[in-house]
Design a protein around this motif. Sequence first.
Motif, PDB file in Angstrom:
ATOM      1  N   UNK A   1      30.143 -18.075 -91.120  1.00  0.00           N
ATOM      2  CA  UNK A   1      30.744 -17.003 -90.332  1.00  0.00           C
ATOM      3  C   UNK A   1      32.082 -16.652 -90.972  1.00  0.00           C
ATOM      4  N   UNK A   2      32.570 -15.443 -90.718  1.00  0.00           N
ATOM      5  CA  UNK A   2      33.788 -15.015 -91.397  1.00  0.00           C
ATOM      6  C   UNK A   2      34.589 -14.045 -90.547  1.00  0.00           C
ATOM      7  N   UNK A   3      35.832 -13.897 -90.947  1.00  0.00           N
ATOM      8  CA  UNK A   3      36.746 -12.916 -90.366  1.00  0.00           C
ATOM      9  C   UNK A   3      37.208 -12.039 -91.510  1.00  0.00           C
ATOM     10  N   UNK A   4      37.282 -10.740 -91.262  1.00  0.00           N
ATOM     11  CA  UNK A   4      37.723  -9.841 -92.315  1.00  0.00           C
ATOM     12  C   UNK A   4      38.364  -8.587 -91.773  1.00  0.00           C
ATOM     13  N   UNK A   5      38.848  -7.760 -92.692  1.00  0.00           N
ATOM     14  CA  UNK A   5      39.504  -6.492 -92.386  1.00  0.00           C
ATOM     15  C   UNK A   5      40.669  -6.688 -91.408  1.00  0.00           C
ATOM     16  N   UNK A   6      41.402  -7.777 -91.591  1.00  0.00           N
ATOM     17  CA  UNK A   6      42.514  -8.105 -90.702  1.00  0.00           C
ATOM     18  C   UNK A   6      43.682  -7.162 -90.994  1.00  0.00           C
ATOM     19  N   UNK A   7      44.199  -6.516 -89.948  1.00  0.00           N
ATOM     20  CA  UNK A   7      45.329  -5.614 -90.150  1.00  0.00           C
ATOM     21  C   UNK A   7      46.211  -5.546 -88.925  1.00  0.00           C
ATOM     22  N   UNK A   8      47.458  -5.235 -89.166  1.00  0.00           N
ATOM     23  CA  UNK A   8      48.371  -4.791 -88.112  1.00  0.00           C
ATOM     24  C   UNK A   8      48.963  -3.481 -88.599  1.00  0.00           C
ATOM     25  N   UNK A   9      49.150  -2.560 -87.682  1.00  0.00           N
ATOM     26  CA  UNK A   9      49.700  -1.265 -88.074  1.00  0.00           C
ATOM     27  C   UNK A   9      51.145  -1.441 -88.519  1.00  0.00           C
ATOM     28  N   UNK A  10      51.596  -0.539 -89.335  1.00  0.00           N
ATOM     29  CA  UNK A  10      52.954  -0.629 -89.872  1.00  0.00           C
ATOM     30  C   UNK A  10      53.994  -0.712 -88.761  1.00  0.00           C
ATOM     31  N   UNK A  11      53.772   0.004 -87.664  1.00  0.00           N
ATOM     32  CA  UNK A  11      54.743   0.023 -86.560  1.00  0.00           C
ATOM     33  C   UNK A  11      54.754  -1.281 -85.766  1.00  0.00           C
TER      34      UNK A  11
ATOM     35  N   UNK B   1      55.845  -7.643 -87.970  1.00  0.00           N
ATOM     36  CA  UNK B   1      56.993  -8.516 -87.672  1.00  0.00           C
ATOM     37  C   UNK B   1      57.122  -8.790 -86.177  1.00  0.00           C
ATOM     38  N   UNK B   2      56.027  -8.634 -85.426  1.00  0.00           N
ATOM     39  CA  UNK B   2      56.007  -8.948 -83.999  1.00  0.00           C
ATOM     40  C   UNK B   2      55.150 -10.178 -83.712  1.00  0.00           C
ATOM     41  N   UNK B   3      54.592 -10.778 -84.764  1.00  0.00           N
ATOM     42  CA  UNK B   3      53.730 -11.938 -84.564  1.00  0.00           C
ATOM     43  C   UNK B   3      52.307 -11.577 -84.194  1.00  0.00           C
ATOM     44  N   UNK B   4      51.967 -10.311 -84.266  1.00  0.00           N
ATOM     45  CA  UNK B   4      50.636  -9.858 -83.873  1.00  0.00           C
ATOM     46  C   UNK B   4      49.556 -10.384 -84.809  1.00  0.00           C
TER      47      UNK B   4
END
Length: 149
Positions: free
Chosen positions: A74-84, A87-90
């Motif tokens: 099993x896998x996790x992929x396409x991990x992203x946080x928006x630019x805005x 630096x919030x720990x999301x």
Amino acid sequence: MPDGWTLKAFHEFSLDELYSVLQARSRVFVVEQDCAYLDLDDADQQALHLCYWEHNQLLGYLRILPAGATFDECSIGRVLTSETARARGLGKQIMQRAIDECRKRFPKQRLRIGAQNYLRAFYASLGFVADSDVYDEDGIPHVEMVLQL
């Protein structure tokens, strides 16, 4: 879209939600990283999609794939946080939620990711261990990492 976390199968997305996901992935992986590649890889239909929304904006996203979809595990992929939302720990929050979900759905399996090499320490902080040499994927150094669930 209500504020907070959602976990959906591909067919459960509204058209607006799907558009937001594909737009965010394109913005981060194609535009920001200056990487021309085919994001739509026929794996989305098999995936669970974990999203974090605020004020109808997609701020965090990843997909969880069963064994055999992209890796033997099993896998996790396409991990992203928006630019805005950076630096919030999301990023850590979304990864921990995904790992917890994988533990429920795929107990006692290994979880594999193809991590951008510069994020190796981040993923190691979540318990992942490097399981390959560094390799080039679409012009970006990557390393495979695993976590025992």
